[in-house]
Design a protein around this motif. Structure first.
Motif, PDB file in Angstrom:
ATOM      1  N   GLN A  63      42.503  47.488  37.388  1.00  0.00           N
ATOM      2  CA  GLN A  63      43.902  47.662  37.765  1.00  0.00           C
ATOM      3  C   GLN A  63      44.274  46.557  38.755  1.00  0.00           C
ATOM      4  OE1 GLN A  63      45.919  50.078  36.348  1.00  0.00           O
ATOM      5  NE2 GLN A  63      44.154  50.390  35.027  1.00  0.00           N
ATOM      6  N   GLY A  64      45.417  46.627  39.398  1.00  0.00           N
ATOM      7  CA  GLY A  64      45.961  45.576  40.248  1.00  0.00           C
ATOM      8  C   GLY A  64      45.017  45.015  41.292  1.00  0.00           C
ATOM      9  N   ALA A  65      44.450  45.858  42.151  1.00  0.00           N
ATOM     10  CA  ALA A  65      43.598  45.377  43.239  1.00  0.00           C
ATOM     11  C   ALA A  65      42.302  44.773  42.701  1.00  0.00           C
ATOM     12  CB  ALA A  65      43.289  46.519  44.204  1.00  0.00           C
ATOM     13  N   GLU A  66      41.760  45.344  41.630  1.00  0.00           N
ATOM     14  CA  GLU A  66      40.518  44.812  41.055  1.00  0.00           C
ATOM     15  C   GLU A  66      40.726  43.402  40.510  1.00  0.00           C
ATOM     16  OE1 GLU A  66      41.611  47.892  40.088  1.00  0.00           O
ATOM     17  OE2 GLU A  66      40.106  49.244  40.946  1.00  0.00           O
ATOM     18  N   TRP A  67      41.890  43.139  39.924  1.00  0.00           N
ATOM     19  CA  TRP A  67      42.174  41.789  39.405  1.00  0.00           C
ATOM     20  C   TRP A  67      42.220  40.772  40.549  1.00  0.00           C
ATOM     21  CZ3 TRP A  67      41.135  40.410  34.824  1.00  0.00           C
ATOM     22  CH2 TRP A  67      41.314  41.257  33.738  1.00  0.00           C
ATOM     23  N   LEU A  68      42.760  41.174  41.690  1.00  0.00           N
ATOM     24  CA  LEU A  68      42.796  40.268  42.837  1.00  0.00           C
ATOM     25  C   LEU A  68      41.387  39.958  43.336  1.00  0.00           C
ATOM     26  CD1 LEU A  68      45.860  41.691  44.821  1.00  0.00           C
ATOM     27  CD2 LEU A  68      45.727  39.599  43.458  1.00  0.00           C
ATOM     28  N   VAL A  69      40.517  40.944  43.361  1.00  0.00           N
ATOM     29  CA  VAL A  69      39.133  40.723  43.779  1.00  0.00           C
ATOM     30  C   VAL A  69      38.425  39.808  42.777  1.00  0.00           C
ATOM     31  CG1 VAL A  69      36.902  41.855  44.153  1.00  0.00           C
ATOM     32  CG2 VAL A  69      38.989  42.885  45.055  1.00  0.00           C
ATOM     33  N   ILE A  70      38.635  40.052  41.501  1.00  0.00           N
ATOM     34  CA  ILE A  70      38.020  39.204  40.471  1.00  0.00           C
ATOM     35  C   ILE A  70      38.523  37.768  40.603  1.00  0.00           C
ATOM     36  CG2 ILE A  70      37.931  38.779  37.976  1.00  0.00           C
ATOM     37  CD1 ILE A  70      37.950  41.858  37.633  1.00  0.00           C
ATOM     38  N   LEU A  71      39.811  37.583  40.813  1.00  0.00           N
ATOM     39  CA  LEU A  71      40.379  36.246  40.984  1.00  0.00           C
ATOM     40  C   LEU A  71      39.804  35.557  42.221  1.00  0.00           C
ATOM     41  CD1 LEU A  71      42.416  34.112  40.020  1.00  0.00           C
ATOM     42  CD2 LEU A  71      44.098  35.213  41.505  1.00  0.00           C
ATOM     43  N   ALA A  72      39.634  36.293  43.309  1.00  0.00           N
ATOM     44  CA  ALA A  72      39.062  35.713  44.519  1.00  0.00           C
ATOM     45  C   ALA A  72      37.614  35.279  44.287  1.00  0.00           C
ATOM     46  CB  ALA A  72      39.138  36.722  45.672  1.00  0.00           C
ATOM     47  N   ILE A  73      36.848  36.064  43.565  1.00  0.00           N
ATOM     48  CA  ILE A  73      35.460  35.703  43.263  1.00  0.00           C
ATOM     49  C   ILE A  73      35.412  34.458  42.384  1.00  0.00           C
ATOM     50  CG2 ILE A  73      33.386  36.459  42.032  1.00  0.00           C
ATOM     51  CD1 ILE A  73      34.029  39.301  43.024  1.00  0.00           C
ATOM     52  N   VAL A  74      36.301  34.375  41.401  1.00  0.00           N
ATOM     53  CA  VAL A  74      36.339  33.202  40.519  1.00  0.00           C
ATOM     54  C   VAL A  74      36.692  31.947  41.310  1.00  0.00           C
ATOM     55  CG1 VAL A  74      37.619  32.150  38.601  1.00  0.00           C
ATOM     56  CG2 VAL A  74      36.812  34.493  38.416  1.00  0.00           C
ATOM     57  N   VAL A  75      37.646  32.050  42.243  1.00  0.00           N
ATOM     58  CA  VAL A  75      38.021  30.902  43.066  1.00  0.00           C
ATOM     59  C   VAL A  75      36.858  30.482  43.954  1.00  0.00           C
ATOM     60  CG1 VAL A  75      39.523  30.158  44.967  1.00  0.00           C
ATOM     61  CG2 VAL A  75      40.486  31.333  42.998  1.00  0.00           C
ATOM     62  N   LEU A  76      36.123  31.451  44.492  1.00  0.00           N
ATOM     63  CA  LEU A  76      34.977  31.118  45.336  1.00  0.00           C
ATOM     64  C   LEU A  76      33.848  30.469  44.538  1.00  0.00           C
ATOM     65  CD1 LEU A  76      34.743  34.235  47.671  1.00  0.00           C
ATOM     66  CD2 LEU A  76      35.349  31.900  48.310  1.00  0.00           C
ATOM     67  N   VAL A  77      33.627  30.946  43.322  1.00  0.00           N
ATOM     68  CA  VAL A  77      32.523  30.417  42.522  1.00  0.00           C
ATOM     69  C   VAL A  77      32.851  29.028  41.984  1.00  0.00           C
ATOM     70  CG1 VAL A  77      31.220  30.749  40.382  1.00  0.00           C
ATOM     71  CG2 VAL A  77      31.590  32.674  41.918  1.00  0.00           C
TER      72      VAL A  77
END
Length: 95
Positions: free
Chosen positions: A10-24
Motif C-alpha cells: 500500500q502507500g507507505a510500503e511503496w515509499l519504503v521500497i522506493l527509498a531502499i531502491v534509491v539507497l541501493v
C-alpha cells in the motif's frame, strides 16, 4: 479469509521500497535503470507477440530446401590434427 501478509504493498510500503531502491542504486542510476527495464519489457512483449503469431500460423508441411549442398564443397576451416606431446604418457601417472 485473505492473509494480509501476502497482499500488494500500500502507500507507505511503496515509499519504503522506493527509498531502499534509491539507497541501493543511487539517484543518478535510476533513470538508466528505468530505461533498461522499459527496453527489456518492450522486447519481451514483441517476442511474446511474435510467438503468439507463430502459433496462429500453423504450416501444413515444412518447406523443401531450394538447393542441396554438393559433395564437392569444402569446409571453411581445414581439419587440424591435435598435437600430442610424446613426453606425456599414461604410465607416468599410474605410479
Amino acid at each position: 479469509m485473505i492473509n494480509p501478509l501476502f497482499g500488494m504493498p500500500q502507500g507507505a510500503e511503496w515509499l519504503v521500497i522506493l527509498a531502499i531502491v534509491v539507497l541501493v542504486f543511487g539517484a543518478a542510476k535510476l533513470p538508466e535503470l528505468a530505461r533498461g527495464t522499459g527496453q527489456a519489457l518492450r522486447i519481451f512483449k514483441t517476442e511474446t507477440k511474435g510467438l503468439r503469431d507463430d502459433e496462429d500460423e500453423k504450416p501444413t508441411a515444412p518447406a523443401a530446401p531450394s538447393e542441396l549442398p554438393t559433395a564437392s564443397s569444402t569446409p571453411t576451416e581445414p581439419f587440424v590434427e591435435p598435437v600430442v606431446d610424446p613426453e606425456i604418457r599414461s604410465d607416468k601417472h599410474t605410479g
